[in-house]
Write a protein that holds these residues in place. Structure first.
Motif, mmCIF file in Angstrom:
data_model
loop_
_atom_site.group_PDB
_atom_site.id
_atom_site.type_symbol
_atom_site.label_atom_id
_atom_site.label_comp_id
_atom_site.label_asym_id
_atom_site.label_seq_id
_atom_site.Cartn_x
_atom_site.Cartn_y
_atom_site.Cartn_z
ATOM 1 N N SER A 16 56.288 27.189 44.494
ATOM 2 C CA SER A 16 54.884 28.442 45.303
ATOM 3 C C SER A 16 53.998 27.840 46.122
ATOM 4 O O SER A 16 53.388 26.983 46.226
ATOM 5 N N SER A 17 53.981 28.955 47.498
ATOM 6 C CA SER A 17 52.575 28.840 47.902
ATOM 7 C C SER A 17 51.320 28.493 47.580
ATOM 8 O O SER A 17 50.584 28.201 47.417
ATOM 9 N N THR A 62 45.598 35.199 30.249
ATOM 10 C CA THR A 62 44.767 35.421 30.533
ATOM 11 C C THR A 62 45.923 34.546 28.544
ATOM 12 O O THR A 62 45.054 33.330 27.645
ATOM 13 N N TRP A 117 38.555 36.310 37.417
ATOM 14 C CA TRP A 117 38.198 35.213 37.960
ATOM 15 C C TRP A 117 37.211 35.511 39.393
ATOM 16 O O TRP A 117 38.083 35.826 40.350
ATOM 17 N N ARG A 176 31.805 35.399 53.953
ATOM 18 C CA ARG A 176 32.735 35.740 53.806
ATOM 19 C C ARG A 176 31.909 36.906 52.266
ATOM 20 O O ARG A 176 31.259 36.266 51.765
ATOM 21 N N GLU A 209 32.936 38.221 48.562
ATOM 22 C CA GLU A 209 33.253 37.677 47.216
ATOM 23 C C GLU A 209 34.522 38.060 46.473
ATOM 24 O O GLU A 209 34.293 39.072 46.712
ATOM 25 N N SER A 210 35.548 37.512 46.636
ATOM 26 C CA SER A 210 36.437 38.374 46.064
ATOM 27 C C SER A 210 36.944 37.281 44.619
ATOM 28 O O SER A 210 36.876 36.148 44.310
ATOM 29 N N GLU A 211 38.071 38.197 44.346
ATOM 30 C CA GLU A 211 38.624 37.772 42.731
ATOM 31 C C GLU A 211 40.221 37.436 42.758
ATOM 32 O O GLU A 211 40.816 37.593 43.697
ATOM 33 N N ILE A 212 40.397 36.961 41.994
ATOM 34 C CA ILE A 212 41.516 36.419 41.104
ATOM 35 C C ILE A 212 42.353 36.536 40.084
ATOM 36 O O ILE A 212 41.601 37.041 39.282
ATOM 37 N N LEU A 213 43.057 38.050 39.835
ATOM 38 C CA LEU A 213 42.966 39.168 38.655
ATOM 39 C C LEU A 213 44.429 37.964 38.481
ATOM 40 O O LEU A 213 45.894 39.083 39.291
ATOM 41 N N PRO A 214 44.361 37.383 37.785
ATOM 42 C CA PRO A 214 45.830 36.862 36.903
ATOM 43 C C PRO A 214 46.555 37.900 35.758
ATOM 44 O O PRO A 214 45.920 38.978 35.864
ATOM 45 N N TYR A 215 47.416 37.319 35.864
ATOM 46 C CA TYR A 215 48.506 38.629 34.846
ATOM 47 C C TYR A 215 47.183 38.401 33.491
ATOM 48 O O TYR A 215 47.565 37.056 32.849
ATOM 49 N N THR A 216 47.651 38.504 32.565
ATOM 50 C CA THR A 216 47.401 38.881 30.988
ATOM 51 C C THR A 216 48.449 38.094 30.415
ATOM 52 O O THR A 216 48.543 36.939 29.973
ATOM 53 N N PRO A 258 52.324 36.709 31.477
ATOM 54 C CA PRO A 258 53.183 36.892 32.775
ATOM 55 C C PRO A 258 53.963 37.508 32.252
ATOM 56 O O PRO A 258 55.624 36.929 31.802
ATOM 57 N N PRO A 269 54.067 34.066 41.075
ATOM 58 C CA PRO A 269 53.477 34.492 42.235
ATOM 59 C C PRO A 269 53.907 33.985 44.067
ATOM 60 O O PRO A 269 53.240 32.911 43.404
ATOM 61 N N GLY A 270 54.124 35.030 44.220
ATOM 62 C CA GLY A 270 53.861 33.635 45.858
ATOM 63 C C GLY A 270 55.958 33.250 46.243
ATOM 64 O O GLY A 270 55.623 33.627 47.305
#
Lengths: 252, 1059
Positions: free
Chosen positions: A110-111, A118, A150, B81, B83-90, B92, B98-99
């Motif tokens: 993927s990109s 979690t 994160w 810039r 601050e930004s967050e990355i919110l992954p799935y808990t 998946p 993703p992408g």
């Protein structure tokens, strides 16, 4: 000392009235009688000189400042935000020797490399250190279903369409762009990720190429007796690496 | 364009400006007449002076002040810039990377059928609709409606809460009400309970309805579609004794006669017809394989534009023409003596009447001769709005032509003749196939429902979809009737005209949020599976019905699975596998309805022909004919709140954001009306004020108006756009009415018509050849001699190019909407369109050719960025924002563009689009408020955007990129797959731009023109291949194949194709 003769007709034609200000006052006793009109006072002229010089210097300083402080080399390099969980790559990827791909599963297809869900953390931490207070946010996330927030370290602008898979699968290692993650207890933004930095590699990929199998190896070196450049040139030829140098490669 | 072109026409018929090369084409009457207004328009687009700038009165000093201030302020905010967050799935979800987009097969329900589609989904949000390539009906293509349906899903104006008497309520409140309300009705076996649904072809809904009517036998089910197929059904009953559906197979037909039938456009199955027709149209050599199309119609349709011969004939007179055609075709036949005699009698009667325009002789004799010459491969089609008799006669003629016509002379040899014909049919297959009808059996009509309400029989009315309060015939006054029903429950996507007359309005789930099933045109069962949870908590009709009937299973998912278990007939052990395959492929193979071979009832047709018909009245300026059309953009009004469709130029008139009453030039001259005049149409005591528009190709004294406009409650986009033609519609004459009177009101109304926008001024732009000429001299186009400008060598491994085949392009505009959907192109609103600022990257230039007052012919040409090798835009950009890639693409870099618009001025094709405003971020009615306007995209609309394409801001130039995101995806995919092997070339056909993917005619082909084996390279060697403005030596990568017309040399008009 400049001595000036009013009767000399050549003076009037050679100097503008303002040039008279450069003539020291005491050496020009006949000033009051001068037929030329005075436009600026001496004090104003002094201010003008200061403003011109000062203005020039400040423009230079601003330019130097922007040149030094504005590019990502300054603004981004060294950025090491505090994460909600003090996850240590140095421990996991370094000492424990976990593969990058265990967590960053998207990187080959993927990109985006994908920040692990979690669930990936809980695969191990249900059994290992299940009660560690440091892992509290992970457990909260696991139970509540809300993600761990994160903080993003590496980021390219929105109009840049970077793709991980094509880099990793064609022989650019993780270390090339992210630095020695395996030695970082806290992830630090090590490379600038500026456009010039990208283009350096796109123009001379041989300086960074490695066999794709070794993409996640942080300690890989060109085989003994060969320089990185020579080895990279062979790889470049063999895999027909032609990184895009036109705008559309990254901007759409 | 305020000046009346007819004022000039009044003096003399204008002569088109002499083109520099080739045949004279014109895009509008204004251009043809070269009016002052048209010159002004061109002058503004190609300024010879700085007048516009000077008149603009921009205060330079003030401008600089503001710019300095904003620059200073901008500097403060840009230091670091955020601050930004990355919110992954808990946890998946399976399948989602993703992408990477996922694709799901589903189906878009249509009136009486469905379109099988494949929907692209990015991390759970659907962004783009494509045709399902596994389904033979669409073969991967779609039409504009399907493309635009994604915008309907995210429409912020969709109804959100349940409404009780217009007040916001909740589903809980409704459920409590329904539990109390329907229990006694169930005990009364459904007495007083009426349903009104759209013509939905869904096996699950059919099953639920059967079950429901079993437990509530007194309940009644009615079906209403504003654009229905009642005439075709009645015609089939007349001809065969049962309501069969005729399915034309255009790829088997060599001669096609369309009687008021826009079979390539707005008639049912238009997409499949076009696919098949294009297949036959591409067989340019040998000469006998290419098909020939005769069209008789009242309004210029896209089918009429494709015709080799077209006759303008008022729709009310087509019945007489059909009778005449049938008589000539049956002459000497012994198949049905009664029919033969009835036709003779009818034709003699007709000839004796003075009310008819004389039909040119060749339009009977030569057409019949051509049909007979190709019997077995001949096909006649009747339009939806023609009376049943026309349909029945067409069935009879097709029957004759499919098996041959036994004559008295040949009767002795009938067995051998029939045998020969049978062989021929066996070889090609029949040009018409019949299937059992798919519509809801035994359902009542809207008129019958109105009667029941009038008698007070209806206590509870459940309206599932549709919008009867708006689109019912005016003489029913259905909105008023609805007030007399005690309880009306209405399920709909929008809170519209019908909702406000209902006691309960329930928000419906969009098809992309629903579980369901449907049948496509051929009867194949297709799944409807949700791509997203209902955004606004809507429910489906399946759920609503099963709940109110008190069924055990109320979840649509389970209902559909139960139906599938029945229709597929698979055993329990194999069920899960079969179900998964059904969802994956998006169809149940082998579930198409069987083709039946019905026996024609000749005597019944003869009786119908012999029955007295009202003599047609001669049409005149005082006694006009009114045609109410299905709209090419809004259908019957259901897509009124879809901005993409509203802004799409109507394929023939090129009007946006409006409908109009269409007049032929002769009619307009007789009535003294001009473009933009508001006229009052009066018909049988009803009247409508509407703007007039003059369109060549319209039958004289026939006025066409599109339905679907003038909505009063549609949402922010659709409210108050255009004029509501339902006001003139009656049950007796829903589509064709005679006796219309037109009065000028003296008012005018602004129209946003794109016909002159981005004009390229009288050069050799579209090309046509006749088949005979082409076969005689297939000379390829000569290279331009003057090669003064050259470009650096393009070193890319693959060189992208495109070929557009004008021979199969009808101008349907599916590509325009597909491009808009793929490339995040905003809509700009009527006011901005009128200023020529529409943002469509691809435009369909429409040219008329031939005689203005008589039979003009029509040709469309899609024009997007040509990706010139010697691009004139690149050399004038001061900031290198448009540059060339090594693969021959002309690349636009948004982040560099400062908006000088020099490139736009220097582009000879006028394909660059400038963001004059923040069309994406600001409401369209607040554009001129600048920073005071609200900022930000409406919440659900954000989700529609394609994440692979930048959303452009104000002040940036943009244009077609050949879908660079798809090219890059293809290249990256090929390189990832190559690994270290070095086989990095993208295989031909992997990369398909959005326009080419959507095209139902497969007229757009994209690929690597460096590879001699690619499809695009092969097409570029075709002698018909030519470059647009090739004499400028721009080296365009997009080239065109000229249109081939296949006229009958014995016809007088030659279809306007003589050069």
């Amino acid at each position: 000392m400049i001595v000036r003769s009013d009767r000399d007709p050549s003076w009037g034609s050679k100097f503008s009235p303002r040039m008279m200000d450069f003539v020291p006052e005491e050496s020009n006793p006949k000033r009051e009688e001068s037929s030329l009109p005075l436009i600026f006072t001496a004090r104003a002229d002094a201010w003008l000189r200061r403003v011109v010089v000062g203005g020039f210097l400040s423009i230079v300083m601003v330019l130097v400042g922007v040149y030094y402080y504005a590019p990502p080399e300054y603004t981004r390099v060294g950025y090491a935000p505090i994460q909600p969980v003090p996850y240590s790559h140095e421990l996991h990827a370094g000492r424990l020797g976990l593969s990058c791909l265990y967590c960053h599963t998207g990187v080959e297809e993927s990109s985006v490399a994908k920040v692990p869900p979690t669930q990936t953390c809980m695969n191990c931490h249900q059994a290992i250190k299940p009660d560690s207070p440091l892992l509290e946010p992970v457990r909260v996330s696991w139970l509540s279903g809300n993600p761990v927030p994160w903080v993003r370290v590496h980021r390219v602008p929105d109009f840049v369409y970077f793709n991980h898979s094509v880099h990793v699968r064609r022989g650019v290692g993780c270390v090339t762009c992210h630095g020695k993650i395996n030695e970082m207890p806290v992830v630090v933004h090590e490379k600038s990720l500026s456009m010039g930095w990208c283009l350096d590699c796109h123009r001379h990929p041989e300086d960074h190429l490695r066999p794709p199998d070794e993409a996640t190896n942080f300690t890989w070196q060109a085989p003994h007796g060969q320089s990185q450049r020579d080895y990279g040139l062979v790889l470049k030829e063999q895999s027909r690496i032609r990184p895009p140098e036109n705008c559309a490669g990254c901007h759409r | 364009m305020n000046q009346n072109p007819l004022r000039i026409l009044g003096q003399e018929t204008p002569v088109p400006r002499t083109p520099l090369v080739g045949k004279a084409y014109w895009r509008s009457l204004d251009e043809l007449a070269d009016t002052a207004d048209f010159r002004d328009w061109v002058e503004q687009r190609f300024p010879r002076s700085m007048r516009e700038l000077l008149d603009g009165g921009v205060d330079r000093r003030r401008f600089l002040q503001l710019m300095a201030a904003s620059l200073g302020l901008a500097g403060l905010g840009g230091c670091r810039r955020s601050e930004s967050e990355i919110l992954p799935y808990t946890k998946p979800p399976e399948e989602v990377v993703p992408g990477l987009p996922n694709y799901y097969a589903t189906a878009m329900p249509r009136s009486g059928s469905a379109v099988a589609v494949l929907v692209e989904s990015h991390e759970g949000r659907p962004t783009k609709v494509e045709g399902n390539p596994k389904h033979p009906e669409s073969a991967g293509a779609t039409d504009g409606f399907a493309q635009a349906s994604i915008l309907d899903l995210y429409d912020p104006d969709r109804s959100i809460p349940v409404l009780k008497g217009g007040e916001a309520s909740t589903w809980q409140a409704y459920d409590a009400f329904a539990a109390d309300h329907f229990a006694p009705i169930r005990r009364r076996k459904g007495q007083g309970l009426y349903f009104l649904s759209e013509d939905v072809a869904s096996p699950s809904l059919d099953r639920l309805r059967e079950q429901l009517l079993k437990i509530m036998p007194q309940a009644r089910w009615h079906v209403h579609e504003a654009i229905d197929r009642a005439n075709a059904r009645a015609g089939a009953v007349m001809a065969f004794g049962k309501p069969l559906v005729a399915r034309a197979r255009l790829d088997r037909a060599a001669v096609v006669v369309a009687l008021d039938c826009d079979f390539l456009g707005l008639e049912e199955d238009g997409g499949r017809h076009l696919l098949e027709f294009a297949r036959a149209r591409r067989r340019v050599a040998p000469a006998s394989a290419m098909n020939r199309l005769y069209v008789v119609e009242s309004r210029f349709s896209l089918t009429g534009g494709m015709a080799d011969h077209r006759m303008r004939l008022a729709a009310s007179q087509i019945q007489d023409y059909t009778v005449a055609l049938a008589r000539a075709l049956l002459a000497g036949s012994t198949l049905s003596e009664p029919l033969h005699q009835a036709l003779e009698k009818s034709a003699i009667e007709a000839a004796g009447r003075s009310g008819r325009e004389p039909i040119p002789g060749p339009w009977i004799d030569e057409v019949v001769a051509d049909l007979k010459a190709r019997r077995g491969q001949a096909l006649i089609l009747a339009g939806r709005r023609q009376p049943p008799l026309v349909h029945a006669l067409v069935h009879a003629m097709n029957e004759l032509l499919s098996v041959g016509i036994p004559t008295r002379q040949s009767l002795a040899t009938v067995p051998s003749l029939v045998h020969a014909m049978g062989e021929m049919v066996g070889k090609f297959g029949r040009t018409v196939e019949f299937q059992a009808e798919s519509t809801i059996a035994g359902a009542g009509t809207l008129a019958e429902l109105a009667q029941a309400i009038d008698k007070g029989q209806v206590e509870t009315l459940v309206i599932l979809g549709g919008n009867p309060a708006y689109d019912a015939p005016a003489d029913l006054e259905f909105a008023g009737l609805m007030k007399r029903v005690k309880t009306t429950i209405r399920l709909g996507l929008h809170a519209d005209e019908t909702s406000s007359e209902s006691s309960w309005h329930l928000p419906a789930a969009h098809y992309l949020e629903s579980w369901g099933d449907a049948r496509t045109g051929d009867g194949t069962v297709v799944p409807i599976q949700p791509l997203i949870e209902p955004l606004f908590g809507g429910r489906t009709a399946l759920e609503l019905i099963s709940r109110l009937a008190g069924f055990e299973t109320t979840t649509p998912f389970e209902i559909v699975r139960q139906t599938f278990r029945r229709t597929s007939g698979v055993k329990d052990a194999e069920f899960e596998a079969a179900w998964r395959k059904f969802l994956h492929n998006g169809l149940l193979a082998g579930s198409a309805r069987h083709v039946v071979k019905p026996a024609l009832n000749w005597d019944a047709i003869a009786t119908a022909v012999a029955a007295p018909r009202p003599a047609p009245v001669r049409l005149s300026a005082e006694h006009l004919e009114l045609i109410l059309d299905r709209d090419a953009k809004l259908d019957d009004g259901r897509y009124a709140n879809n901005g993409w469709l509203q802004e799409l130029p109507e394929p023939v008139s090129k009007l946006t954001w409006d409908n109009a009453a269409l007049f032929s030039p002769t009619t307009a001259k007789a009535l003294g009306v001009a473009n933009g005049d508001v006229v009052r149409l009066e018909l049988a005591g009803r009247s409508l004020e509407i703007v007039a528009f003059v369109l060549p190709g319209q039958a004289d004294y026939s006025v066409s108006v599109s339905l679907g406009y003038g909505r009063t409650k549609a949402g922010r986009i659709g409210r108050g756009v255009g004029f509501n033609a339902y006001a003139l519609r009656t049950i007796a004459n829903p589509d064709i009415a005679v006796g219309l009177k037109v009065f000028k009101t003296g008012k005018t109304y602004p129209l946003a018509c794109t016909q002159n926008h981005f004009t390229m001024e009288g050069r050799d732009l579209v090309r046509e050849v006749t088949l005979a000429d082409l076969l005689a001299s297939p000379e390829p186009e000569a290279e331009p001699a003057d090669k003064m400008i050259t470009h650096p060598v393009l070193t890319g491994e693959q060189q992208w190019g495109m070929v557009i085949d004008l021979n199969t392009c009808t101008g349907c505009s599916a590509c325009v909407v597909a491009c808009q959907s793929e490339n995040n192109i905003p809509i700009v609103g009527k006011d901005q369109v009128a200023r020529g600022r529409e943002m469509h990257w691809i435009r369909l230039d429409r040219y008329f050719a031939g005689d203005l007052l008589a039979d003009a012919s029509l040709i469309h040409q899609p024009v997007a960025c040509m990706q010139c090798e010697n691009a004139p835009c690149e050399v004038v950009c001061p900031v290198n924002a448009t540059v060339h890639s090594d693969e021959g693409l002309n690349v636009q870099v948004y982040s560099r563009c400062i908006g000088t618009r020099y490139c736009l001025n220097n582009c000879p094709y006028k394909v660059r689009r400038f963001n004059f405003f923040d069309f994406n971020e600001r409401p369209l009615d607040q554009l001129y408020l600048g920073p005071l306007a609200e900022k930000g995209v409406a919440e659900p609309l954000k989700m529609q955007k394609n994440p692979d394409v930048t959303v452009r801001i104000r002040g940036v130039m943009e244009k077609c990129t050949y879908c660079i995101q798809r090219i890059e995806r293809g290249k990256i995919g090929a390189r990832v797959a190559a690994g270290t092997s070095g086989r990095t070339a993208v295989p031909d056909g992997t990369i398909v731009p959005a326009c080419a993917q959507a095209c139902p005619a497969r007229a757009i082909v994209f690929g690597d023109q460096k590879d001699p084996d690619s499809e695009v390279s092969k097409l570029k060697t075709n002698p018909r291949d030519y470059s647009l403005l090739g004499e400028l030596n721009t080296g365009p990568r997009t080239t065109y194949l000229s249109r081939v017309r296949n006229p009958n040399p014995r016809m007088p008009d030659l279809g306007g194709a003589q050069g």
